[in-house]
Design an enzyme around this catalytic site. Sequence first.
Site, PDB file in Angstrom:
ATOM      1  N   GLY A 170      39.834  34.246  41.558  1.00 39.20           N
ATOM      2  CA  GLY A 170      40.456  34.650  42.901  1.00 39.20           C
ATOM      3  C   GLY A 170      42.220  34.126  42.587  1.00 39.20           C
ATOM      4  O   GLY A 170      42.644  33.869  41.367  1.00 39.20           O
ATOM      5  N   SER A 171      42.677  33.783  43.847  1.00 33.69           N
ATOM      6  CA  SER A 171      44.060  33.276  43.502  1.00 33.69           C
ATOM      7  C   SER A 171      44.238  32.048  43.284  1.00 33.69           C
ATOM      8  O   SER A 171      43.553  31.116  43.409  1.00 33.69           O
ATOM      9  CB  SER A 171      44.742  33.638  45.029  1.00 33.69           C
ATOM     10  N   GLU A 203      38.910  31.351  37.259  1.00 38.69           N
ATOM     11  CA  GLU A 203      39.648  32.269  36.583  1.00 38.69           C
ATOM     12  C   GLU A 203      40.444  32.839  37.658  1.00 38.69           C
ATOM     13  O   GLU A 203      40.164  33.479  38.793  1.00 38.69           O
ATOM     14  CB  GLU A 203      38.483  33.479  36.496  1.00 38.69           C
ATOM     15  N   CYS A 220      43.759  40.970  37.498  1.00 34.49           N
ATOM     16  CA  CYS A 220      44.463  39.581  37.080  1.00 34.49           C
ATOM     17  C   CYS A 220      45.380  39.762  35.632  1.00 34.49           C
ATOM     18  O   CYS A 220      46.303  39.006  35.519  1.00 34.49           O
ATOM     19  CB  CYS A 220      43.198  38.487  36.976  1.00 34.49           C
ATOM     20  N   GLU A 252      52.799  36.254  41.208  1.00 28.20           N
ATOM     21  CA  GLU A 252      52.006  37.700  41.081  1.00 28.20           C
ATOM     22  C   GLU A 252      51.889  38.362  42.148  1.00 28.20           C
ATOM     23  O   GLU A 252      51.645  38.007  43.521  1.00 28.20           O
ATOM     24  CB  GLU A 252      50.595  36.974  40.806  1.00 28.20           C
TER      25      GLU A 252
HETATM   26  P1  NAP Z   1      41.366  35.139  46.816  1.00 30.14           P
HETATM   27  O1  NAP Z   1      41.908  35.149  48.243  1.00 30.14           O
HETATM   28  O2  NAP Z   1      41.808  33.740  46.247  1.00 30.14           O
HETATM   29  O3  NAP Z   1      39.748  35.160  47.329  1.00 30.14           O
HETATM   30  C1  NAP Z   1      38.800  35.243  46.273  1.00 30.14           C
HETATM   31  C2  NAP Z   1      37.590  34.689  46.623  1.00 30.14           C
HETATM   32  O4  NAP Z   1      37.579  33.415  47.192  1.00 30.14           O
HETATM   33  C3  NAP Z   1      36.895  35.475  48.139  1.00 30.14           C
HETATM   34  O5  NAP Z   1      35.662  35.753  47.857  1.00 30.14           O
HETATM   35  C4  NAP Z   1      37.512  34.620  49.310  1.00 30.14           C
HETATM   36  O6  NAP Z   1      36.828  35.124  50.349  1.00 30.14           O
HETATM   37  C5  NAP Z   1      37.197  33.212  48.772  1.00 30.14           C
HETATM   38  N1  NAP Z   1      37.979  32.112  49.342  1.00 30.14           N
HETATM   39  C6  NAP Z   1      39.230  32.160  50.208  1.00 30.14           C
HETATM   40  N2  NAP Z   1      39.238  31.252  50.648  1.00 30.14           N
HETATM   41  C7  NAP Z   1      38.540  30.195  50.264  1.00 30.14           C
HETATM   42  C8  NAP Z   1      38.053  28.950  50.462  1.00 30.14           C
HETATM   43  N3  NAP Z   1      38.938  28.201  51.331  1.00 30.14           N
HETATM   44  N4  NAP Z   1      36.974  28.274  49.846  1.00 30.14           N
HETATM   45  C9  NAP Z   1      36.450  28.888  49.085  1.00 30.14           C
HETATM   46  N5  NAP Z   1      36.482  30.401  49.001  1.00 30.14           N
HETATM   47  C10 NAP Z   1      37.365  30.931  49.490  1.00 30.14           C
HETATM   48  O7  NAP Z   1      41.828  36.177  45.988  1.00 30.14           O
HETATM   49  P2  NAP Z   1      41.861  37.716  46.215  1.00 30.14           P
HETATM   50  O8  NAP Z   1      42.951  38.143  46.941  1.00 30.14           O
HETATM   51  O9  NAP Z   1      40.536  38.253  46.826  1.00 30.14           O
HETATM   52  O10 NAP Z   1      41.745  38.309  44.783  1.00 30.14           O
HETATM   53  C11 NAP Z   1      43.098  38.317  44.347  1.00 30.14           C
HETATM   54  C12 NAP Z   1      43.234  37.240  43.270  1.00 30.14           C
HETATM   55  O11 NAP Z   1      42.298  37.195  42.412  1.00 30.14           O
HETATM   56  C13 NAP Z   1      44.472  37.442  42.280  1.00 30.14           C
HETATM   57  O12 NAP Z   1      45.287  36.287  42.323  1.00 30.14           O
HETATM   58  C14 NAP Z   1      44.098  37.632  41.070  1.00 30.14           C
HETATM   59  O13 NAP Z   1      44.845  37.502  39.938  1.00 30.14           O
HETATM   60  C15 NAP Z   1      42.759  36.983  40.930  1.00 30.14           C
HETATM   61  N6  NAP Z   1      41.805  37.521  39.934  1.00 30.14           N
HETATM   62  C16 NAP Z   1      41.672  36.762  38.642  1.00 30.14           C
HETATM   63  C17 NAP Z   1      40.776  37.415  37.876  1.00 30.14           C
HETATM   64  C18 NAP Z   1      40.343  36.709  36.587  1.00 30.14           C
HETATM   65  O14 NAP Z   1      39.257  36.894  36.046  1.00 30.14           O
HETATM   66  N7  NAP Z   1      41.137  35.627  36.317  1.00 30.14           N
HETATM   67  C19 NAP Z   1      40.218  38.380  38.199  1.00 30.14           C
HETATM   68  C20 NAP Z   1      40.342  39.277  39.108  1.00 30.14           C
HETATM   69  C21 NAP Z   1      41.242  38.657  40.266  1.00 30.14           C
HETATM   70  P3  NAP Z   1      37.625  36.096  51.455  1.00 30.14           P
HETATM   71  O15 NAP Z   1      37.145  37.197  50.767  1.00 30.14           O
HETATM   72  O16 NAP Z   1      37.098  35.923  52.789  1.00 30.14           O
HETATM   73  O17 NAP Z   1      38.949  35.900  51.272  1.00 30.14           O
END
Ligand code: NAP
Length: 505
Positions: free
Chosen positions: A251-252, A273, A307, A408
């Site tokens: 995630g982020s 990741e 990502c 990003e």
């Molecule tokens: P995100 O907001 O960071 O959410 C990712 C996951 O974390 C979701 O399941 C989210 O739940 C959960 N989450 C949120 N707050 C949390 C907390 N306080 N404690 C534990 N879990 C929590 O990211 P996103 O917007 O869904 O995805 C986009 C990001 O992912 C981008 O920055 C991208 O670059 C990154 N990404 C990285 C890769 C890699 O392999 N490096 C691959 C794909 C994406 P909710 O759904 O309820 O928010």
Amino acid sequence: MNMLTFPDTYVEILPEVRDFLAGKHQLYIGGRWQSALSGATFETIDPSTGRLLAHIASAQAEDVDVAVRAARATFDSGAWHLKLTPSERGKLIWKLADLIEEHAPILAQLDALDNGKPVTKARNVDVPLSAEHFRYYAGWTTKIEGATIPVNTQGMFNYTLREPVGVCGLIVPWNYPLLMAAWKIAPALAAGNCIILKPAEQTPLSALYLARLFEEAGFPPGVFNVLTGFGETAGAALVAHPGINKVGFTGSVGVAKTILRNSADTLKRVSLELGGKSPNIIFADADLEQAVVGATWAIFGNNGQSCTAGSRLYIQRNIYDRVLTGMSDQAAKIRVGMGMQIDQPDLGPVVSQEQLETVMGFIEAGYNHGGKSVIGGKRVGGALAQGYFIEPTIFVDVQDHMKIAREEIFGPVVCAMPFDDADEVLRRANETPYGLAAGLWTRDLQTAHRFAAQMQAGTIWVNTWGDTDAASPFGGYKQSGHGREMGKEAIDLYTEVKSVWIKTG
Ligand code: NAP
Ligand code: MG
């Protein structure tokens, strides 16, 4: 009965998908389906239309606790990692892969509806790669070995055991819902762990369907559990729970920092990741035809919601105009449309209203700071006005220090910037807190190897972009993450090493 209606421009929704959507969407804990104890639910919607798809159970801390107990009980019983042989575990994982393939049309429609991506892409990319991932790790169950160590003590035999970490909380994003889950589940399973998966709130459907396939494959109950819900509640409770041994997160960067803080009290293992702002460099000596197409899809593939999106494009000055013209022509041909429409588009909407606002905010900042778009820059209206559609956008007149060039965006927006020589562009490419991927286009072998060695990123692509394989490690330098997924590296993430000393003399 299913009251859902879909636009008549949609491909036929499979009866299994209709039935699934119309059913009750509960948490999957210890091999049983159950509602959240509080009864809380949330909605998941189709970002192509903004319409409701399903009500989903919203796990709270108390549900997390129940799930952790169930997973722990299974782990502690040894039902998965001790009572089954490695080969038996491998067969089950392989069977899961077969079931994913068998149910591919259903899984593809679920991800296309939930995420908005074209269903043909889900069918041809996301689902087969997920099945392949399980196959690759099915083969690992019989190959996880310790070592014998030649220690410097007479009469002493020392060896290592490689054991599962225990119960893993796996938290994934919405951009490739099934595939991102597979990247984590497969190695965790192969290593003998029990799993609690928390899919993204925007895209819970394929994770729930996957739980059905686990059941059908015949995994012991409690090996795989799914908690749908929000990050701030379900996700945070998983991270803090003392019964979870390891958190695997994609995630982020912002959420990753919160997770590291929240995992400190229990000092659990965490692998991350994260995002990127990946530099993509086109040298004048490159095969320009190839580079133009490659750079176009490096950013616009999956709508920039990757990502590894090639979002900082550096073009050598003497070919800058030519490449830009080529890319604009390519981008102008990209068809944006609903993920499920009969006449399949190249790109769907971004995933949510929130994501739409974030991306449009970046575009606005780009203009305000002096950037210009040579193509795109607007939300798509007309027949697509109800969904979250954004035109593929190329920005020029961008400086390295500008917000759109640094942060990003995770949307279909690329910053094109000219450069003069190799040293300069290498420095600029590395001047970022991120380090997930980087790429270059050149015919010069020396440049290719020099940049492969000196660019600070976990993946380097030369004359290509976006390739991944279950066997090849993937992850980030710097703030793009900790640890490597895929390949044998992921087995390390999901195992503990134990050193055993036996006095023999
Ligand atoms: P995100 O907001 O960071 O959410 C990712 C996951 O974390 C979701 O399941 C989210 O739940 C959960 N989450 C949120 N707050 C949390 C907390 N306080 N404690 C534990 N879990 C929590 O990211 P996103 O917007 O869904 O995805 C986009 C990001 O992912 C981008 O920055 C991208 O670059 C990154 N990404 C990285 C890769 C890699 O392999 N490096 C691959 C794909 C994406 P909710 O759904 O309820 O928010
Ligand atoms: Mg959705």
